[in-house]
Design a protein around this motif. Structure first.
Motif, PDB file in Angstrom:
ATOM      1  N   GLN A  26      53.085  33.606  42.915  1.00 16.32           N
ATOM      2  CA  GLN A  26      54.347  32.982  42.538  1.00 16.32           C
ATOM      3  C   GLN A  26      54.739  33.306  41.100  1.00 16.32           C
ATOM      4  O   GLN A  26      55.854  33.015  40.696  1.00 16.32           O
ATOM      5  N   LEU A  27      53.844  33.905  40.357  1.00 16.14           N
ATOM      6  CA  LEU A  27      54.160  34.266  38.977  1.00 16.14           C
ATOM      7  C   LEU A  27      55.076  35.488  38.953  1.00 16.14           C
ATOM      8  O   LEU A  27      54.861  36.447  39.699  1.00 16.14           O
ATOM      9  N   PRO A  28      56.087  35.483  38.091  1.00 18.21           N
ATOM     10  CA  PRO A  28      56.973  36.645  37.982  1.00 18.21           C
ATOM     11  C   PRO A  28      56.231  37.857  37.425  1.00 18.21           C
ATOM     12  O   PRO A  28      55.376  37.723  36.556  1.00 18.21           O
ATOM     13  N   VAL A  29      56.554  39.009  37.950  1.00 20.63           N
ATOM     14  CA  VAL A  29      55.944  40.255  37.489  1.00 20.63           C
ATOM     15  C   VAL A  29      56.992  41.101  36.774  1.00 20.63           C
ATOM     16  O   VAL A  29      58.192  40.927  36.957  1.00 20.63           O
ATOM     17  N   ALA A  30      56.494  42.003  35.961  1.00 24.74           N
ATOM     18  CA  ALA A  30      57.365  42.918  35.230  1.00 24.74           C
ATOM     19  C   ALA A  30      56.643  44.250  35.084  1.00 24.74           C
ATOM     20  O   ALA A  30      55.431  44.339  35.300  1.00 24.74           O
ATOM     21  N   ARG A  31      57.377  45.255  34.711  1.00 25.99           N
ATOM     22  CA  ARG A  31      56.825  46.586  34.504  1.00 25.99           C
ATOM     23  C   ARG A  31      57.561  47.223  33.330  1.00 25.99           C
ATOM     24  O   ARG A  31      58.703  46.909  33.080  1.00 25.99           O
ATOM     25  N   PHE A  32      56.881  48.114  32.643  1.00 19.15           N
ATOM     26  CA  PHE A  32      57.437  48.831  31.495  1.00 19.15           C
ATOM     27  C   PHE A  32      57.782  47.905  30.338  1.00 19.15           C
ATOM     28  O   PHE A  32      58.728  48.113  29.595  1.00 19.15           O
ATOM     29  N   ARG A  33      57.016  46.857  30.211  1.00 21.68           N
ATOM     30  CA  ARG A  33      57.036  45.988  29.043  1.00 21.68           C
ATOM     31  C   ARG A  33      55.658  45.354  28.966  1.00 21.68           C
ATOM     32  O   ARG A  33      54.897  45.404  29.923  1.00 21.68           O
ATOM     33  N   GLU A  34      55.330  44.765  27.858  1.00 15.81           N
ATOM     34  CA  GLU A  34      54.006  44.187  27.699  1.00 15.81           C
ATOM     35  C   GLU A  34      53.844  42.982  28.629  1.00 15.81           C
ATOM     36  O   GLU A  34      54.663  42.066  28.618  1.00 15.81           O
ATOM     37  N   THR A  35      52.816  43.036  29.452  1.00 20.29           N
ATOM     38  CA  THR A  35      52.521  41.966  30.404  1.00 20.29           C
ATOM     39  C   THR A  35      51.021  41.742  30.435  1.00 20.29           C
ATOM     40  O   THR A  35      50.244  42.526  29.888  1.00 20.29           O
ATOM     41  N   TYR A  36      50.614  40.658  31.102  1.00 19.75           N
ATOM     42  CA  TYR A  36      49.195  40.414  31.311  1.00 19.75           C
ATOM     43  C   TYR A  36      48.731  41.144  32.563  1.00 19.75           C
ATOM     44  O   TYR A  36      49.435  41.161  33.580  1.00 19.75           O
ATOM     45  N   ASN A  37      47.540  41.675  32.492  1.00 13.25           N
ATOM     46  CA  ASN A  37      46.909  42.358  33.611  1.00 13.25           C
ATOM     47  C   ASN A  37      46.787  41.404  34.803  1.00 13.25           C
ATOM     48  O   ASN A  37      46.225  40.314  34.672  1.00 13.25           O
ATOM     49  N   LYS A  38      47.328  41.804  35.938  1.00  9.48           N
ATOM     50  CA  LYS A  38      47.361  40.923  37.113  1.00  9.48           C
ATOM     51  C   LYS A  38      45.964  40.520  37.584  1.00  9.48           C
ATOM     52  O   LYS A  38      45.736  39.361  37.932  1.00  9.48           O
ATOM     53  N   GLU A  39      45.039  41.471  37.618  1.00  8.91           N
ATOM     54  CA  GLU A  39      43.705  41.174  38.137  1.00  8.91           C
ATOM     55  C   GLU A  39      42.974  40.134  37.300  1.00  8.91           C
ATOM     56  O   GLU A  39      42.326  39.236  37.832  1.00  8.91           O
ATOM     57  N   SER A  40      43.102  40.241  35.978  1.00 10.16           N
ATOM     58  CA  SER A  40      42.402  39.273  35.128  1.00 10.16           C
ATOM     59  C   SER A  40      43.047  37.890  35.228  1.00 10.16           C
ATOM     60  O   SER A  40      42.350  36.870  35.233  1.00 10.16           O
ATOM     61  N   VAL A  41      44.360  37.833  35.341  1.00 11.56           N
ATOM     62  CA  VAL A  41      45.038  36.547  35.505  1.00 11.56           C
ATOM     63  C   VAL A  41      44.691  35.939  36.860  1.00 11.56           C
ATOM     64  O   VAL A  41      44.384  34.752  36.963  1.00 11.56           O
ATOM     65  N   ASP A  42      44.727  36.756  37.917  1.00 12.46           N
ATOM     66  CA  ASP A  42      44.396  36.253  39.256  1.00 12.46           C
ATOM     67  C   ASP A  42      42.988  35.669  39.299  1.00 12.46           C
ATOM     68  O   ASP A  42      42.769  34.610  39.889  1.00 12.46           O
ATOM     69  N   ALA A  43      42.037  36.359  38.685  1.00  9.85           N
ATOM     70  CA  ALA A  43      40.651  35.872  38.670  1.00  9.85           C
ATOM     71  C   ALA A  43      40.566  34.548  37.911  1.00  9.85           C
ATOM     72  O   ALA A  43      39.859  33.624  38.340  1.00  9.85           O
ATOM     73  N   PHE A  44      41.285  34.443  36.821  1.00 11.69           N
ATOM     74  CA  PHE A  44      41.265  33.209  36.046  1.00 11.69           C
ATOM     75  C   PHE A  44      41.908  32.064  36.821  1.00 11.69           C
ATOM     76  O   PHE A  44      41.401  30.935  36.815  1.00 11.69           O
ATOM     77  N   ILE A  45      43.004  32.328  37.490  1.00 14.43           N
ATOM     78  CA  ILE A  45      43.668  31.287  38.277  1.00 14.43           C
ATOM     79  C   ILE A  45      42.755  30.809  39.394  1.00 14.43           C
ATOM     80  O   ILE A  45      42.702  29.611  39.689  1.00 14.43           O
ATOM     81  N   GLU A  46      42.018  31.705  39.987  1.00 14.10           N
ATOM     82  CA  GLU A  46      41.062  31.287  41.025  1.00 14.10           C
ATOM     83  C   GLU A  46      39.985  30.382  40.419  1.00 14.10           C
ATOM     84  O   GLU A  46      39.583  29.388  41.026  1.00 14.10           O
ATOM     85  N   GLU A  47      39.523  30.699  39.236  1.00 13.65           N
ATOM     86  CA  GLU A  47      38.540  29.845  38.551  1.00 13.65           C
ATOM     87  C   GLU A  47      39.140  28.464  38.256  1.00 13.65           C
ATOM     88  O   GLU A  47      38.486  27.433  38.431  1.00 13.65           O
ATOM     89  N   ALA A  48      40.393  28.446  37.829  1.00 13.00           N
ATOM     90  CA  ALA A  48      41.064  27.173  37.555  1.00 13.00           C
ATOM     91  C   ALA A  48      41.257  26.378  38.847  1.00 13.00           C
ATOM     92  O   ALA A  48      41.098  25.149  38.856  1.00 13.00           O
ATOM     93  N   ARG A  49      41.591  27.054  39.940  1.00 12.28           N
ATOM     94  CA  ARG A  49      41.721  26.372  41.247  1.00 12.28           C
ATOM     95  C   ARG A  49      40.410  25.696  41.625  1.00 12.28           C
ATOM     96  O   ARG A  49      40.407  24.551  42.081  1.00 12.28           O
ATOM     97  N   GLU A  50      39.310  26.386  41.425  1.00 10.68           N
ATOM     98  CA  GLU A  50      37.997  25.823  41.756  1.00 10.68           C
ATOM     99  C   GLU A  50      37.680  24.616  40.875  1.00 10.68           C
ATOM    100  O   GLU A  50      37.177  23.600  41.364  1.00 10.68           O
ATOM    101  N   ALA A  51      37.958  24.719  39.586  1.00 16.75           N
ATOM    102  CA  ALA A  51      37.665  23.614  38.661  1.00 16.75           C
ATOM    103  C   ALA A  51      38.502  22.388  39.002  1.00 16.75           C
ATOM    104  O   ALA A  51      37.983  21.271  39.084  1.00 16.75           O
ATOM    105  N   LEU A  52      39.788  22.590  39.217  1.00 15.01           N
ATOM    106  CA  LEU A  52      40.647  21.463  39.575  1.00 15.01           C
ATOM    107  C   LEU A  52      40.260  20.895  40.938  1.00 15.01           C
ATOM    108  O   LEU A  52      40.246  19.679  41.130  1.00 15.01           O
ATOM    109  N   GLY A  53      39.928  21.778  41.873  1.00 14.35           N
ATOM    110  CA  GLY A  53      39.505  21.319  43.195  1.00 14.35           C
ATOM    111  C   GLY A  53      38.252  20.464  43.134  1.00 14.35           C
ATOM    112  O   GLY A  53      38.118  19.479  43.869  1.00 14.35           O
ATOM    113  N   PHE A  54      37.335  20.818  42.254  1.00  8.20           N
ATOM    114  CA  PHE A  54      36.132  20.010  42.074  1.00  8.20           C
ATOM    115  C   PHE A  54      36.494  18.596  41.622  1.00  8.20           C
ATOM    116  O   PHE A  54      36.028  17.615  42.193  1.00  8.20           O
ATOM    117  N   TYR A  55      37.337  18.507  40.604  1.00  7.82           N
ATOM    118  CA  TYR A  55      37.748  17.185  40.128  1.00  7.82           C
ATOM    119  C   TYR A  55      38.459  16.406  41.229  1.00  7.82           C
ATOM    120  O   TYR A  55      38.210  15.215  41.420  1.00  7.82           O
TER     121      TYR A  55
END
Length: 96
Positions: free
Chosen positions: A61-90
């Motif tokens: 659901q995050l907006p994507v862009a190209r040919f401008r400075e952006t965050y690497n999708k794979e690293s963000v996706d991995a982090f969001i999955e970690e955050a999903r797990e942490a919140l799910g635990f709580y």
């Protein structure tokens, strides 16, 4: 895996990309703020202040862009999955 905390979210750094498709920096940073706030609410025993739940974290659901400075999708996706797990635990074990 270390437990994800609000402080770790606030200090998170992602790889940048320019030519490849990536997530827009402002949108990711805004989401990180919300995740940090929600984790802080759990950590301080104030679940009524949670604004983001695990089921709300969908990287596609995050907006994507190209040919401008952006965050690497794979690293963000991995982090969001970690955050999903942490919140799910709580949500599963700490609130009931």
């Amino acid at each position: 895996m270390d437990t994800l905390t609000a402080e770790k979210v606030r200090n998170q750094v992602f790889k940048l990309t320019f030519f490849n498709e990536g997530y827009r920096i402002d949108d990711v940073d805004s989401l990180l703020d919300k995740i940090a706030e929600s984790l802080a609410a759990w950590e301080t025993h104030h679940p009524e202040s949670v604004t983001v739940t695990s089921d709300m974290l969908v990287p596609s659901q995050l907006p994507v862009a190209r040919f401008r400075e952006t965050y690497n999708k794979e690293s963000v996706d991995a982090f969001i999955e970690e955050a999903r797990e942490a919140l799910g635990f709580y949500e599963t074990y700490r609130y009931h």
